[in-house]
Design a protein around this motif. Structure first.
Motif, mmCIF file in Angstrom:
data_model
loop_
_atom_site.group_PDB
_atom_site.id
_atom_site.type_symbol
_atom_site.label_atom_id
_atom_site.label_comp_id
_atom_site.label_asym_id
_atom_site.label_seq_id
_atom_site.Cartn_x
_atom_site.Cartn_y
_atom_site.Cartn_z
ATOM 1 N N ARG A 1 -8.338 6.005 1.105
ATOM 2 C CA ARG A 1 -8.040 5.108 2.223
ATOM 3 C C ARG A 1 -8.928 3.861 2.148
ATOM 4 O O ARG A 1 -8.484 2.755 2.436
ATOM 5 C CB ARG A 1 -8.260 5.843 3.542
ATOM 6 N N ASP B 1 -7.523 1.544 -0.305
ATOM 7 C CA ASP B 1 -6.413 0.799 0.305
ATOM 8 C C ASP B 1 -6.947 -0.329 1.186
ATOM 9 O O ASP B 1 -6.354 -1.410 1.257
ATOM 10 C CB ASP B 1 -5.537 1.734 1.145
ATOM 11 N N ALA B 2 -8.060 -0.048 1.880
ATOM 12 C CA ALA B 2 -8.668 -1.085 2.731
ATOM 13 C C ALA B 2 -9.127 -2.261 1.877
ATOM 14 O O ALA B 2 -8.941 -3.425 2.235
ATOM 15 C CB ALA B 2 -9.842 -0.507 3.502
ATOM 16 N N GLN B 3 -9.722 -1.941 0.722
ATOM 17 C CA GLN B 3 -10.161 -3.018 -0.181
ATOM 18 C C GLN B 3 -8.955 -3.841 -0.632
ATOM 19 O O GLN B 3 -9.008 -5.074 -0.656
ATOM 20 C CB GLN B 3 -10.893 -2.426 -1.388
ATOM 21 N N ARG B 4 -7.886 -3.159 -0.981
ATOM 22 C CA ARG B 4 -6.663 -3.883 -1.390
ATOM 23 C C ARG B 4 -6.142 -4.735 -0.225
ATOM 24 O O ARG B 4 -5.772 -5.888 -0.405
ATOM 25 C CB ARG B 4 -5.573 -2.894 -1.800
ATOM 26 N N ALA B 5 -6.124 -4.121 0.975
ATOM 27 C CA ALA B 5 -5.565 -4.823 2.141
ATOM 28 C C ALA B 5 -6.399 -6.029 2.537
ATOM 29 O O ALA B 5 -5.944 -6.872 3.299
ATOM 30 C CB ALA B 5 -5.464 -3.860 3.323
ATOM 31 N N ARG B 6 -7.630 -6.107 2.037
ATOM 32 C CA ARG B 6 -8.471 -7.262 2.316
ATOM 33 C C ARG B 6 -8.435 -8.269 1.170
ATOM 34 O O ARG B 6 -9.149 -9.260 1.199
ATOM 35 C CB ARG B 6 -9.919 -6.814 2.564
ATOM 36 N N GLY B 7 -7.662 -7.961 0.135
ATOM 37 C CA GLY B 7 -7.516 -8.923 -0.952
ATOM 38 C C GLY B 7 -8.400 -8.663 -2.158
ATOM 39 O O GLY B 7 -8.516 -9.518 -3.042
ATOM 40 N N MET B 8 -9.023 -7.484 -2.226
ATOM 41 C CA MET B 8 -9.860 -7.180 -3.392
ATOM 42 C C MET B 8 -8.981 -6.659 -4.519
ATOM 43 O O MET B 8 -8.260 -5.670 -4.337
ATOM 44 C CB MET B 8 -10.928 -6.149 -3.017
ATOM 45 N N GLU B 9 -9.024 -7.326 -5.646
ATOM 46 C CA GLU B 9 -8.161 -6.954 -6.769
ATOM 47 C C GLU B 9 -8.798 -5.788 -7.507
ATOM 48 O O GLU B 9 -9.709 -5.961 -8.313
ATOM 49 C CB GLU B 9 -7.982 -8.142 -7.708
ATOM 50 N N ILE B 10 -8.360 -4.564 -7.205
ATOM 51 C CA ILE B 10 -8.956 -3.403 -7.864
ATOM 52 C C ILE B 10 -7.967 -2.725 -8.802
ATOM 53 O O ILE B 10 -8.317 -1.748 -9.447
ATOM 54 C CB ILE B 10 -9.476 -2.371 -6.833
ATOM 55 N N ASP B 11 -6.749 -3.230 -8.876
ATOM 56 C CA ASP B 11 -5.748 -2.578 -9.714
ATOM 57 C C ASP B 11 -5.566 -3.274 -11.060
ATOM 58 O O ASP B 11 -5.469 -2.623 -12.082
ATOM 59 C CB ASP B 11 -4.404 -2.533 -8.979
ATOM 60 N N GLU B 12 -5.557 -4.601 -11.033
ATOM 61 C CA GLU B 12 -5.266 -5.318 -12.271
ATOM 62 C C GLU B 12 -6.552 -5.863 -12.876
ATOM 63 O O GLU B 12 -6.688 -7.055 -13.154
ATOM 64 C CB GLU B 12 -4.248 -6.428 -11.977
ATOM 65 N N PRO C 1 -19.016 2.630 2.871
ATOM 66 C CA PRO C 1 -18.058 3.061 3.899
ATOM 67 C C PRO C 1 -17.745 4.546 3.841
ATOM 68 O O PRO C 1 -17.506 5.173 4.873
ATOM 69 C CB PRO C 1 -16.803 2.220 3.607
ATOM 70 N N PHE D 1 -16.062 -12.673 2.422
ATOM 71 C CA PHE D 1 -15.088 -11.992 1.580
ATOM 72 C C PHE D 1 -13.662 -12.351 2.000
ATOM 73 O O PHE D 1 -12.788 -12.579 1.155
ATOM 74 C CB PHE D 1 -15.287 -10.473 1.643
ATOM 75 N N PHE E 1 -16.095 -3.027 4.548
ATOM 76 C CA PHE E 1 -16.857 -2.406 3.459
ATOM 77 C C PHE E 1 -18.027 -3.256 2.988
ATOM 78 O O PHE E 1 -18.694 -2.898 2.028
ATOM 79 C CB PHE E 1 -15.956 -2.059 2.262
ATOM 80 N N ALA F 1 -2.236 -9.420 -0.008
ATOM 81 C CA ALA F 1 -3.179 -9.441 1.113
ATOM 82 C C ALA F 1 -3.806 -10.815 1.294
ATOM 83 O O ALA F 1 -4.234 -11.149 2.397
ATOM 84 C CB ALA F 1 -4.265 -8.392 0.892
ATOM 85 N N ILE G 1 -11.238 -0.922 7.561
ATOM 86 C CA ILE G 1 -11.095 -1.878 6.458
ATOM 87 C C ILE G 1 -12.359 -2.712 6.264
ATOM 88 O O ILE G 1 -12.321 -3.766 5.657
ATOM 89 C CB ILE G 1 -9.862 -2.789 6.622
ATOM 90 N N LEU H 1 0.848 -1.193 0.000
ATOM 91 C CA LEU H 1 0.000 0.000 0.000
ATOM 92 C C LEU H 1 0.881 1.239 0.000
ATOM 93 O O LEU H 1 0.423 2.343 -0.265
ATOM 94 C CB LEU H 1 -0.909 0.011 1.230
ATOM 95 N N ALA I 1 -3.500 -6.738 -3.602
ATOM 96 C CA ALA I 1 -4.556 -7.713 -3.296
ATOM 97 C C ALA I 1 -3.980 -9.122 -3.200
ATOM 98 O O ALA I 1 -4.363 -9.909 -2.325
ATOM 99 C CB ALA I 1 -5.631 -7.649 -4.379
ATOM 100 N N PHE J 1 -20.693 -2.011 10.567
ATOM 101 C CA PHE J 1 -20.493 -0.660 11.111
ATOM 102 C C PHE J 1 -21.358 -0.420 12.347
ATOM 103 O O PHE J 1 -21.158 0.550 13.071
ATOM 104 C CB PHE J 1 -20.793 0.396 10.043
#
Lengths: 510, 226
Positions: free
Chosen positions: B146, B149-160, B176, A360, A350, A335, A348, A311, A332, A396
């Protein structure tokens, strides 16, 4: 200064309510309220500041709360808030995008204090709390501990008669805790009434005169701190670990194969002097290991985690996951091998339900909660952590403590070979510690590695057989925890080593 | 931070309004395009933070405006060259306006706005409105990043992934972000109440406010104050 008589508070959604609370805090005394997570500490402090009922309206409220003789429910707002300085447990809940100086000046500017006097007071607080290195920084960019000290400076700006601090040591490293205690013992608060809450009373010992235990929303009779301190059973009955909690030595399992390695890692993020925050970090984690990582506030612990997860960009260095070079892996993909639990889980989350969050974590896909296999595994792990009734709850809507437990659930369900726990807040009450120990036990049994980042040295000492010290952008100690406390790397931090069973003497007030 | 960044908020607003008015009054498409180019170059030269992100958004805006006007006018039988110049003219106006106000948001902190308003002895309600209007948007932008980044840190592939998938994931940040916006509103209202913000009392400021908004070191000022 503060009187709470037979107060009861109930919320429509339940949770953290007060059944019957009474409290009397005089000027010049320092009062500590201790209780387990969910015992109603924050609600009690909200009552004490007038936030309840003036800013938060519960479903039901009864009893009397007076500050300096004025009823908080009916008096003029300035008669209440003008006399109170307050720092919340989740300090982000009272900060917005201001600089350090703006934050401290804000209550003075609002009260039309002339600029020269205003700057003089700011200077006193910035120097008194040793915040000069943070001068000009946006508070939202500070580390958790630095934010807390900034919020404390703002709370003290108007020289309030009543200072209320909710879990004031959260996120503070031992040096910052000592600085906090020095401020609380110092002339700044000499004539004020001080009310604090804590799950971890140990570090506030030298600035506490009176302790009230809070259990199930009911306050016990106040007692002198010196009398209550050695009574371990009384603390345990209130659901928290005693201040002199003697940690049991952690088992030292045979290390398994290396599952994670870092070598020569430097961060792109640099300090004001141009030096990278991380200069040359190297360590490895083996299957079944629980490793503690300590370092000063602002030492780069969060930067390290962010860089491991990609990150934040690395300047150079290698990251090995499961024997493969993960340098080019997307965040990802990394992670899915590193389960990350930040201090504030809500950052984190969502998904729309607890079950979907866990699904998820297991599949890295949305909409998998209805898959029978996923749902069965989800129910099983939720039950193990006491959240079985919350599968359909919006994450939440959970309390901060429940969100922290959800983080453990997600990490366990994900089955990632490495878990990183950033300052877990579950370690200090008995129920939370049980969840944390269950998580660590399961991780060991399944040959997963856990990296636990914390300022709570006692917790590290009792749960982590191996210790890493991060200082000056490098790992300055890597070895058995018991050796770590006497190592030069740890010594350079100038922190006291955890010394269970030998509490420091209570000094007289300055 | 350069002197231009530290310019008084009201000076920035004034220049922004002048540029926007100019952009919408200029009749020639080429002059409008030149003005927007000049504004963008100026933003680059003065080191506006976050300019790269703004340019990405502005490029998308230009693309959408050009495409919609080309299609719209072509359907009405307008020659392509004329439709093209109309599209350029409108896109240029939007770029100039948004760039000017982006500069204000990117370089003016809520504290600097509070100081400028307090020094101008504006009513507290105006102070509050302006601070929130210009201060909250960058905070929400940061929260949006942010959450990604949370989505990425949880393993969601949002870049590729492809554009549509990326768009879908961006929309998933709505909930969120809404929660965060509510928490932010709560945090600000708590700060205002506890901090004694009173709509009936004019504020002072610790900063030195003139054409620039400066932040003197409290210690330095303390030493020199009588």
């Amino acid at each position: 200064m503060l009187t709470i008589e037979n107060a009861a508070v109930a919320y429509a959604r339940g949770g953290d309510a007060l059944e019957r609370a009474s409290l009397d805090v005089s000027s010049g005394t320092r009062h500590l309220v201790c209780g387990a997570a969910g015992s109603g500490k924050t609600t009690l402090l909200h009552l004490a500041t007038g936030i309840i009922p003036r800013l938060i309206t519960p479903e039901r409220i009864s009893g009397q709360v007076r500050i300096g003789g004025a009823a908080t429910a009916t008096a003029d707002a300035e008669a209440i808030f003008g006399r109170v300085g307050y720092v919340a447990q989740s300090v982000e809940d009272q900060l917005w995008d201001l600089s350090l100086e703006d934050l401290i000046a804000f209550p003075l500017e609002n009260r039309a204090v002339p600029p020269a006097r205003l700057r003089e007071r700011m200077g006193e607080l910035i120097d008194g709390l040793k915040l000069r290195p943070l001068s000009g920084r946006r508070v939202l960019t500070l580390s958790g501990g630095e934010r807390r000290m900034a919020a404390l400076a703002a709370a003290l700006a108007t020289r309030p008669d009543l200072v209320v601090l909710d879990e004031p040591t959260t996120g503070l490293d031992p040096e910052a805790r000592a600085r906090l205690v020095a401020v609380l013992n110092g002339p700044e608060l000499r004539n004020a009434a001080l009310l604090m809450s804590a799950q971890d009373p140990g570090s506030l010992r030298s600035c506490t005169d009176i302790v009230t235990l809070l259990s199930g929303g009911t306050t016990n009779a106040p007692e002198r701190a010196a009398t209550l301190w050695p009574e371990d059973d009384r603390w345990r009955a209130a659901g928290i670990l005693p201040p002199r909690h003697a940690p049991s030595p952690p088992p030292a399992p045979e290390p398994g194969a290396e599952v994670f390695g870092v070598a020569g890692l430097a961060s792109m993020l640099a300090r004001n002097d141009g030096q990278p925050v991380l200069r040359d970090v190297g360590f490895s984690l083996r299957a079944g290991e629980v490793v503690g990582l300590v370092g000063r506030n602002g030492a780069g612990k969060t930067t390290l985690i962010r860089t491991l997860l990609r990150l934040a960009q690395a300047r150079h260095g290698r990251i090995i996951l499961g024997g493969q070079d993960a340098g080019e892996w997307s965040p990802a993909r990394r992670a899915r091998s590193i389960a990350y639990l930040p201090q504030e889980m809500r950052r984190i989350l969502f998904n729309m339900s607890v079950a979907e969050e866990i699904a998820f974590a297991m599949t890295a896909k949305s909409g998998m909660a209805r898959d029978p296999d996923v749902a069965a595994r989800c129910s099983e792990v939720l039950a193990r952590y006491g959240l079985a009734d919350h599968a359909e709850t919006n994450p939440f809507a959970l309390s901060a403590r429940q969100q922290a437990v959800l983080g453990l659930v997600c990490a366990e369900a994900a089955g990632a070979p490495v878990a990183v726990l950033d300052e877990p807040l579950l370690g200090r009450d008995i129920a939370g510690r049980a969840h944390l120990e269950r998580f660590l036990r399961t991780a060991r049994e399944n040959e997963r590695a856990v990296l636990m980042v914390s300022h709570d040295l006692e917790m590290i000492d009792s749960l982590c057989p191996r210790l890493l010290v991060l200082d000056a952008g490098r790992i300055t100690f890597d070895g058995p925890t018991r050796d770590g406390w006497s190592s030069p790397g740890f010594g350079a931090l100038n922190w006291p080593a955890p010394a269970p069973g030998t509490p420091a003497p209570v000094p007289e007030r300055a | 931070m350069t002197a231009i960044h530290r310019a008084n908020f009201f000076l920035k607003i004034g220049v922004g309004l002048v540029l926007s008015t100019l952009a919408w009054l200029i009749p020639e498409w080429w002059a409008g395009a030149a003005l927007s180019a000049l504004v963008l170059i100026t933003l680059w030269l003065v080191g506006t933070p976050g300019l790269r992100g703004y340019l990405r958004g502005a490029a998308l805006l230009v693309l959408l405006v050009m495409a919609s006007w080309l299609v719209n006018l072509s359907i009405q039988g307008v020659p392509v060259s004329e439709a093209l110049t109309t599209g350029i003219k409108l896109a240029s106006r939007l770029v100039t306006t948004t760039a000017a106000f982006f500069f204000i948001m990117a370089t003016t902190s809520p504290g600097a706005i509070l100081a400028a308003c307090s020094a101008a002895r504006l009513p507290p309600i105006a102070t509050l409105t302006l601070s929130l209007l210009f201060g909250v948007i960058p905070m929400l932008q940061e929260d949006f990043a942010r959450i990604a980044d949370a989505q990425r840190a949880r393993g969601m592939e949002i870049d590729e992934v492809g554009f549509l998938q990326r768009l879908r994931f961006a929309l998933a940040r709505g909930v969120p972000l809404l929660v965060q916006a509510i928490r932010m509103a709560h945090a600000i209202s708590l700060t205002l109440e506890l901090g004694g913000f009173d709509l009936g009392r004019k504020r002072t400021t610790w900063r030195e406010v003139g054409l620039l908004v400066d932040s003197p070191s409290p210690r330095h000022v303390q030493e020199n104050d009588p």
